[in-house]
Every structure is written in structure tokens, then in C-alpha cells.
Design an enzyme around this catalytic site. Structure first.
Site, short mmCIF file in Angstrom:
data_model
loop_
_atom_site.label_atom_id
_atom_site.label_comp_id
_atom_site.label_asym_id
_atom_site.label_seq_id
_atom_site.Cartn_x
_atom_site.Cartn_y
_atom_site.Cartn_z
N THR A 199 0.31 -1.13 -0.37
CA THR A 199 -0.17 -0.08 0.45
C THR A 199 1.07 1.62 0.07
O THR A 199 1.58 1.80 -0.50
CB THR A 199 -1.16 -0.05 1.16
OG1 THR A 199 -0.79 -0.06 2.21
CG2 THR A 199 -2.40 -1.53 0.89
N GLU B 86 1.35 -3.08 4.53
CA GLU B 86 0.78 -2.75 5.01
C GLU B 86 1.46 -1.06 4.54
O GLU B 86 2.54 -0.75 5.04
CB GLU B 86 -0.42 -2.92 5.44
CG GLU B 86 -2.36 -3.19 5.10
CD GLU B 86 -2.99 -1.59 5.59
OE1 GLU B 86 -1.76 -0.37 4.44
OE2 GLU B 86 -3.65 -1.54 5.04
N HIS B 87 0.27 0.16 5.34
CA HIS B 87 0.86 1.20 5.52
C HIS B 87 1.99 1.79 6.25
O HIS B 87 2.20 1.42 7.05
CB HIS B 87 -0.03 2.94 5.57
CG HIS B 87 -0.78 2.79 6.52
ND1 HIS B 87 -0.14 3.30 7.54
CD2 HIS B 87 -1.32 2.00 7.17
CE1 HIS B 87 -1.47 3.23 9.42
NE2 HIS B 87 -2.14 1.81 8.44
N ASP B 88 3.02 2.61 5.64
CA ASP B 88 3.65 3.33 6.85
C ASP B 88 5.55 2.17 7.30
O ASP B 88 5.60 2.34 8.16
CB ASP B 88 3.87 3.76 7.71
CG ASP B 88 2.47 5.49 7.73
OD1 ASP B 88 2.88 6.28 6.82
OD2 ASP B 88 1.62 4.76 7.55
N ASN C 73 2.71 0.25 9.71
CA ASN C 73 4.19 0.91 10.68
C ASN C 73 4.20 -0.29 11.26
O ASN C 73 4.61 -0.16 12.51
CB ASN C 73 3.31 1.27 11.80
CG ASN C 73 2.19 2.87 11.71
OD1 ASN C 73 0.68 2.98 12.08
ND2 ASN C 73 2.88 3.51 11.08
#
Ligand code: UDP
Length: 206
Positions: free
Chosen positions: A116, A134-136, A154
Site C-alpha cells: 500500500t 500495509e502503510h508506513d 507501521n
């Protein structure tokens, strides 16, 4: 003079990566490179040993290291660098990549991988079929995701980490370098470097 791409490793992983490169680089000649398998053919492609591959007289030559063992990937990445042969990225057409994703050289991204947004990934990353990031997330060098590995937002993953098939990592945790997450584990806490965790909730293997 032709362009030649070597898929390093003529076993399971290599046979999953070769068709991706065939689709990506239709004009190139594609061979397997393998140090242990006898010269021959696999799925329509020649197997060469490293010395013969290096000797091939072509205008452009590159390698995709398609071997799941991360330490082996590192050794072979150094061998390619010493021979001044660049590593190419193998990427399935079905890979989804959103915004601000930076990936180092030499990745192998199998079908239906999703990355993402706002993600950093080091060199020689292997993401097998249906895995996601997933993000970050921040992912180190020579990291390996088995099929269906699920990494939520994260998460920080160190160099040489292996995430087993179907494992799930909770948002915001950190996986220390060299750690292994077993197949199907549900990881809810940080994992120290070089530790193997298994189960739900995942615990160190003793
Ligand atoms: N291999 C190689 N050089 C090395 C280490 C491994 O050519 O330094 C080859 C090995 O001979 C085998 C393949 O890489 O054909 C690895 O296959 P394996 O089934 O062990 O792993 P996978 O394909 O699942 O990564």
C-alpha cells in the site's frame, strides 16, 4: 548482440520467478543459473553454471536471485556485484503498489502481492504470492515473505527476517533482524533479533 537475464536458482523459487521475467522482458534471453544442478533444461530454459553465465558474450547481462534463503541471496548479490552484473526486479503484472513506495534493487514480487502507501523496503526483498505490506512499514535488506504473509501498518522489519506462510503481524510492532516468524503465527508483540516465534499469540520457540 542480445540481452541476457539469469534467474539464479533453478529450483522452486526460480521456477516461480522465471515466468514473471518472461512476461516483463519479452525480448531478452532467459536462462537459469545454478551452482549445483547439472546443465540441462528446466521449463524450456537452459541451466548454466555461474562461470558459463559470466562467460556469455552479450551486450547486456543481469540477474534475478530467486532463492528463498536470505543469506544465500546476500552471498550471490555480492558475487554479482563483484562481476559487475546488475540485479533486476521481477514483478508480476498483478502486483498492486500504491503511493510513495521505495524498494531497493533485486526484488522478486510474486503474483497478487500488495504494497500500500508510504513504505520503504531494502534490497533483494522476496514477497511470495498473496503477501501484503500495509502503510508506513519499514523493511530491511534480504527480507523474505512466504505465501500469504500479512504485515499490517507501521511495522518495522530488520534485515534477513523470514515471515512464514499466512502469518499475521499486528500493526506497529518491530521484528528484529534475523528473526523468523513461523507459518500461521499471529504476532502481537515485538520480536527480538534472531528469535523464532510460532503460534497464536506468537511466542518464542524454546
Ligand atoms: N543454489 C545455487 N547457489 C547457491 C545456493 C543455492 O545455485 O549458492 C541453487 C541450488 O542449487 C538450488 C536452488 O539454488 O537449485 C535453491 O533451491 P531450494 O529448493 O533450496 O530453495 P528455493 O528454490 O525454495 O529457494
Amino acid at each position: 548482440m542480445r540481452k541476457l537475464i539469469g534467474v539464479y536458482g533453478a529450483s522452486g523459487c526460480g521456477r516461480g520467478i522465471m515466468p514473471l521475467l518472461r512476461e516483463q522482458y519479452g525480448q531478452a534471453d532467459l536462462v537459469f543459473v545454478d551452482d549445483a544442478q547439472a546443465p540441462g533444461r528446466v521449463n524450456g530454459h537452459d541451466i548454466l553454471n555461474w562461470q558459463d553465465f559470466v562467460r556469455c558474450d552479450v551486450k547486456e547481462k543481469s540477474v534475478s536471485i530467486a532463492i528463498a534463503a536470505s543469506q544465500t541471496r546476500q552471498v550471490l548479490a555480492r558475487r554479482c556485484a563483484a562481476a559487475q552484473i546488475p540485479l533486476v526486479e521481477a514483478r508480476a503484472a498483478s502486483v498492486v503498489q500504491m503511493d510513495d513506495v521505495i524498494i531497493g534493487y533485486g526484488a522478486c514480487l510474486s503474483p497478487f502481492v500488495t504494497l500500500t502507501s508510504n513504505i520503504r523496503i531494502g534490497c533483494c526483498f522476496h514477497a511470495n504470492i498473496y503477501s501484503y505490506v500495509e502503510h508506513d512499514c519499514i523493511i530491511g535488506d534480504f527480507v523474505t515473505f512466504a505465501p500469504g504473509a500479512k504485515v499490517n501498518g507501521n511495522v518495522v522489519i530488520g534485515d534477513h527476517v523470514y515471515i512464514g506462510s499466512g502469518a499475521i503481524l499486528r500493526q506497529g510492532i518491530e521484528i528484529g533482524m534475523g528473526a523468523t516468524v513461523g507459518m500461521g503465527a499471529v504476532v502481537t508483540r515485538n520480536v527480538p533479533p534472531n528469535v523464532t516465534v510460532v503460534g497464536n499469540p506468537a511466542k518464542p520457540l524454546v
